[in-house]
Design a protein around this motif. Structure first.
Motif, PDB file in Angstrom:
ATOM      1  N   GLY A 128      38.975 -14.145   0.614  1.00 23.18           N
ATOM      2  CA  GLY A 128      37.544 -14.286   0.374  1.00 23.18           C
ATOM      3  C   GLY A 128      37.227 -15.518  -0.455  1.00 23.18           C
ATOM      4  N   CYS A 129      38.019 -15.758  -1.501  1.00 21.00           N
ATOM      5  CA  CYS A 129      37.824 -16.950  -2.335  1.00 21.00           C
ATOM      6  C   CYS A 129      38.110 -18.211  -1.540  1.00 21.00           C
ATOM      7  CB  CYS A 129      38.730 -16.884  -3.563  1.00 21.00           C
ATOM      8  SG  CYS A 129      38.346 -15.548  -4.726  1.00 21.00           S
ATOM      9  N   THR A 130      39.129 -18.136  -0.684  1.00 21.56           N
ATOM     10  CA  THR A 130      39.458 -19.269   0.177  1.00 21.56           C
ATOM     11  C   THR A 130      38.302 -19.561   1.127  1.00 21.56           C
ATOM     12  OG1 THR A 130      41.833 -18.817   0.045  1.00 21.56           O
ATOM     13  CG2 THR A 130      41.068 -20.104   1.944  1.00 21.56           C
ATOM     14  N   TYR A 131      37.736 -18.517   1.711  1.00 23.62           N
ATOM     15  CA  TYR A 131      36.615 -18.676   2.642  1.00 23.62           C
ATOM     16  C   TYR A 131      35.411 -19.299   1.940  1.00 23.62           C
ATOM     17  CZ  TYR A 131      33.055 -17.343   6.102  1.00 23.62           C
ATOM     18  OH  TYR A 131      32.031 -17.353   7.018  1.00 23.62           O
ATOM     19  N   LEU A 132      35.115 -18.808   0.722  1.00 24.64           N
ATOM     20  CA  LEU A 132      33.987 -19.373  -0.018  1.00 24.64           C
ATOM     21  C   LEU A 132      34.226 -20.849  -0.303  1.00 24.64           C
ATOM     22  CD1 LEU A 132      31.307 -18.867  -1.735  1.00 24.64           C
ATOM     23  CD2 LEU A 132      32.852 -18.893  -3.673  1.00 24.64           C
ATOM     24  N   THR A 133      35.421 -21.182  -0.766  1.00 25.78           N
ATOM     25  CA  THR A 133      35.720 -22.564  -1.120  1.00 25.78           C
ATOM     26  C   THR A 133      35.690 -23.459   0.109  1.00 25.78           C
ATOM     27  OG1 THR A 133      37.100 -21.707  -2.922  1.00 25.78           O
ATOM     28  CG2 THR A 133      37.338 -24.039  -2.382  1.00 25.78           C
ATOM     29  N   ASP A 134      36.133 -22.942   1.250  1.00 29.68           N
ATOM     30  CA  ASP A 134      36.029 -23.693   2.504  1.00 29.68           C
ATOM     31  C   ASP A 134      34.577 -24.015   2.838  1.00 29.68           C
ATOM     32  OD1 ASP A 134      38.725 -23.902   3.153  1.00 29.68           O
ATOM     33  OD2 ASP A 134      38.752 -22.087   4.377  1.00 29.68           O
ATOM     34  N   ASN A 135      33.654 -23.194   2.349  1.00 27.75           N
ATOM     35  CA  ASN A 135      32.236 -23.340   2.674  1.00 27.75           C
ATOM     36  C   ASN A 135      31.468 -24.228   1.698  1.00 27.75           C
ATOM     37  OD1 ASN A 135      30.769 -21.439   4.917  1.00 27.75           O
ATOM     38  ND2 ASN A 135      32.764 -20.629   4.350  1.00 27.75           N
ATOM     39  N   VAL A 136      32.098 -24.648   0.607  1.00 27.59           N
ATOM     40  CA  VAL A 136      31.414 -25.533  -0.341  1.00 27.59           C
ATOM     41  C   VAL A 136      31.533 -26.965   0.167  1.00 27.59           C
ATOM     42  CG1 VAL A 136      31.292 -26.372  -2.711  1.00 27.59           C
ATOM     43  CG2 VAL A 136      31.947 -23.993  -2.270  1.00 27.59           C
ATOM     44  N   GLY A 196      38.744  -9.690 -10.240  1.00 26.58           N
ATOM     45  CA  GLY A 196      38.242 -10.163  -8.956  1.00 26.58           C
ATOM     46  C   GLY A 196      37.692 -11.571  -9.067  1.00 26.58           C
ATOM     47  N   PHE A 197      36.553 -11.805  -8.421  1.00 25.30           N
ATOM     48  CA  PHE A 197      35.918 -13.118  -8.455  1.00 25.30           C
ATOM     49  C   PHE A 197      34.506 -12.958  -8.984  1.00 25.30           C
ATOM     50  CE2 PHE A 197      35.064 -11.261  -4.323  1.00 25.30           C
ATOM     51  CZ  PHE A 197      33.711 -11.486  -4.143  1.00 25.30           C
ATOM     52  N   VAL A 198      33.977 -14.026  -9.528  1.00 25.59           N
ATOM     53  CA  VAL A 198      32.610 -13.981 -10.053  1.00 25.59           C
ATOM     54  C   VAL A 198      32.050 -15.398 -10.114  1.00 25.59           C
ATOM     55  CG1 VAL A 198      33.309 -14.145 -12.483  1.00 25.59           C
ATOM     56  CG2 VAL A 198      31.134 -13.056 -11.901  1.00 25.59           C
ATOM     57  N   LEU A 199      30.774 -15.530  -9.832  1.00 26.89           N
ATOM     58  CA  LEU A 199      30.051 -16.790  -9.974  1.00 26.89           C
ATOM     59  C   LEU A 199      29.206 -16.687 -11.238  1.00 26.89           C
ATOM     60  CD1 LEU A 199      29.267 -19.428  -8.103  1.00 26.89           C
ATOM     61  CD2 LEU A 199      27.090 -18.232  -7.996  1.00 26.89           C
ATOM     62  N   THR A 200      29.313 -17.666 -12.118  1.00 29.07           N
ATOM     63  CA  THR A 200      28.620 -17.616 -13.401  1.00 29.07           C
ATOM     64  C   THR A 200      27.887 -18.919 -13.660  1.00 29.07           C
ATOM     65  OG1 THR A 200      30.452 -16.250 -14.229  1.00 29.07           O
ATOM     66  CG2 THR A 200      28.870 -17.044 -15.841  1.00 29.07           C
ATOM     67  N   ALA A 201      26.661 -18.821 -14.155  1.00 31.28           N
ATOM     68  CA  ALA A 201      25.870 -19.997 -14.519  1.00 31.28           C
ATOM     69  C   ALA A 201      25.719 -20.049 -16.031  1.00 31.28           C
ATOM     70  CB  ALA A 201      24.504 -19.948 -13.843  1.00 31.28           C
ATOM     71  N   PHE A 202      25.871 -21.251 -16.578  1.00 34.83           N
ATOM     72  CA  PHE A 202      25.791 -21.459 -18.021  1.00 34.83           C
ATOM     73  C   PHE A 202      24.784 -22.556 -18.348  1.00 34.83           C
ATOM     74  CE2 PHE A 202      30.184 -20.168 -17.098  1.00 34.83           C
ATOM     75  CZ  PHE A 202      30.371 -19.115 -17.985  1.00 34.83           C
ATOM     76  N   LEU A 203      24.262 -22.481 -19.568  1.00 29.18           N
ATOM     77  CA  LEU A 203      23.385 -23.517 -20.113  1.00 29.18           C
ATOM     78  C   LEU A 203      23.968 -23.950 -21.447  1.00 29.18           C
ATOM     79  CD1 LEU A 203      20.603 -25.040 -19.877  1.00 29.18           C
ATOM     80  CD2 LEU A 203      19.653 -23.181 -21.273  1.00 29.18           C
ATOM     81  N   ARG A 204      23.986 -25.239 -21.690  1.00 27.85           N
ATOM     82  CA  ARG A 204      24.503 -25.752 -22.956  1.00 27.85           C
ATOM     83  C   ARG A 204      23.370 -26.322 -23.785  1.00 27.85           C
ATOM     84  NH1 ARG A 204      29.050 -30.554 -23.876  1.00 27.85           N
ATOM     85  NH2 ARG A 204      29.114 -30.381 -26.160  1.00 27.85           N
ATOM     86  N   ASP A 205      23.345 -25.960 -25.060  1.00 34.92           N
ATOM     87  CA  ASP A 205      22.377 -26.490 -26.008  1.00 34.92           C
ATOM     88  C   ASP A 205      23.169 -27.002 -27.208  1.00 34.92           C
ATOM     89  OD1 ASP A 205      20.190 -27.167 -27.498  1.00 34.92           O
ATOM     90  OD2 ASP A 205      19.560 -25.115 -27.931  1.00 34.92           O
ATOM     91  N   GLY A 206      23.426 -28.300 -27.244  1.00 34.39           N
ATOM     92  CA  GLY A 206      24.307 -28.836 -28.276  1.00 34.39           C
ATOM     93  C   GLY A 206      25.729 -28.333 -28.058  1.00 34.39           C
ATOM     94  N   LYS A 260      25.407 -17.863 -21.325  1.00 36.47           N
ATOM     95  CA  LYS A 260      25.484 -17.384 -19.943  1.00 36.47           C
ATOM     96  C   LYS A 260      24.085 -17.013 -19.504  1.00 36.47           C
ATOM     97  CE  LYS A 260      27.405 -13.334 -19.014  1.00 36.47           C
ATOM     98  NZ  LYS A 260      28.436 -12.297 -18.706  1.00 36.47           N
ATOM     99  N   THR A 261      23.652 -17.570 -18.361  1.00 36.38           N
ATOM    100  CA  THR A 261      22.294 -17.320 -17.881  1.00 36.38           C
ATOM    101  C   THR A 261      22.258 -16.432 -16.637  1.00 36.38           C
ATOM    102  OG1 THR A 261      22.325 -19.342 -16.534  1.00 36.38           O
ATOM    103  CG2 THR A 261      21.482 -19.523 -18.792  1.00 36.38           C
ATOM    104  N   TYR A 262      23.390 -16.399 -15.881  1.00 36.02           N
ATOM    105  CA  TYR A 262      23.399 -15.620 -14.637  1.00 36.02           C
ATOM    106  C   TYR A 262      24.827 -15.411 -14.194  1.00 36.02           C
ATOM    107  CZ  TYR A 262      22.453 -14.240  -9.783  1.00 36.02           C
ATOM    108  OH  TYR A 262      22.399 -13.562  -8.600  1.00 36.02           O
ATOM    109  N   SER A 263      25.058 -14.310 -13.493  1.00 31.48           N
ATOM    110  CA  SER A 263      26.351 -14.103 -12.845  1.00 31.48           C
ATOM    111  C   SER A 263      26.167 -13.159 -11.664  1.00 31.48           C
ATOM    112  CB  SER A 263      27.390 -13.534 -13.820  1.00 31.48           C
ATOM    113  OG  SER A 263      27.065 -12.215 -14.189  1.00 31.48           O
ATOM    114  N   THR A 264      27.037 -13.293 -10.671  1.00 29.58           N
ATOM    115  CA  THR A 264      26.993 -12.411  -9.516  1.00 29.58           C
ATOM    116  C   THR A 264      28.368 -12.363  -8.876  1.00 29.58           C
ATOM    117  OG1 THR A 264      25.791 -11.888  -7.470  1.00 29.58           O
ATOM    118  CG2 THR A 264      26.350 -14.192  -7.824  1.00 29.58           C
ATOM    119  N   THR A 265      28.620 -11.317  -8.129  1.00 27.52           N
ATOM    120  CA  THR A 265      29.904 -11.161  -7.450  1.00 27.52           C
ATOM    121  C   THR A 265      29.679 -10.402  -6.145  1.00 27.52           C
ATOM    122  OG1 THR A 265      32.210 -10.459  -7.734  1.00 27.52           O
ATOM    123  CG2 THR A 265      30.501  -9.012  -8.647  1.00 27.52           C
TER     124      THR A 265
END
Length: 205
Positions: free
Chosen positions: A86-94, A150-160, A165-170
């Motif tokens: 599944g991770c391979t398939y996702l990476t093939d799609n980026v 497992g696997f997870v997609l995570t979004a981050f925001l940096r302030d200084g 962490k602002t979002y995550s999904t799997t």
């Protein structure tokens, strides 16, 4: 092989128009969900992580590469010479240029894995990937992101120096990132998977 009913051009257009109304409604729902994501609160993401990269050791703030936002995909570590399909398939799609295009909008993309860097680099070469990969081996980064083995997609925001962490999904949450899957969803036979609601006689993989 079964196929859709054959109708006149006028009948087809009427059916297509009816489906289009439902598609537009789904688009508005997705827009509303995106608006809710933009209003999701964030949480401080503390952790002194050291990532092994082709360019040496990097911290989590380093992975932002000077940009305000970072999106990571945690690629599962299934052991030596075993790779998550599944991770391979996702990476093939980026798309290869996706990180460059995201960077123009202030977002850095990094694929992270608990696999040793040498294993990652070998698999990248085998698959022909040029996407940025780093190793989180020996850290709690995957667990702290909620990968849970497992696997997870995570979004981050940096302030200084602070990272949030602002979002995550799997699971099915990363489906929408898969170009091939989304194209197949537009075709008459779909993904051809057992769980899909398809007419009798439709092919299955």
């Amino acid at each position: 092989m079964e196929h859709p009913t054959i109708v006149s051009a006028q009948q087809w257009q009427a059916a297509r128009d009816e489906l289009l109304r439902a598609e537009k409604e789904a688009t508005r729902t997705q827009d509303a969900l995106a608006a809710r994501r933009r209003r999701l609160p964030m949480v401080r993401f503390d952790g002194s992580y050291t990532f092994d990269t082709p360019h040496g050791e990097r911290s989590l703030p380093d992975l932002f590469d000077g940009r305000p936002q970072l999106v990571t995909y945690q690629f599962m570590d299934n052991g030596p010479d075993h790779y998550c399909p599944g991770c391979t398939y996702l990476t093939d799609n980026v798309p290869a240029r996706a990180p460059e295009v995201l960077a123009e909008r202030g977002v850095t993309w990094v694929t992270v894995s608990d696999m040793p860097l040498a294993q990652i680099e070998a698999y990248k070469a085998q698959r022909g990937w040029t996407l940025p990969f780093v190793s989180s081996r020996g850290t709690t980064f995957a667990a702290d992101c909620g990968a849970g083995g497992g696997f997870v997609l995570t979004a981050f925001l940096r302030d200084g120096d602070a990272v949030y962490k602002t979002y995550s999904t799997t699971s099915r949450g990363v489906d929408r990132l898969n170009f091939v899957t989304n194209i197949r969803d537009l075709t008459v036979y779909g993904r051809q998977e057992d769980w899909e609601d398809s007419p009798d006689g439709w092919p299955k993989i």
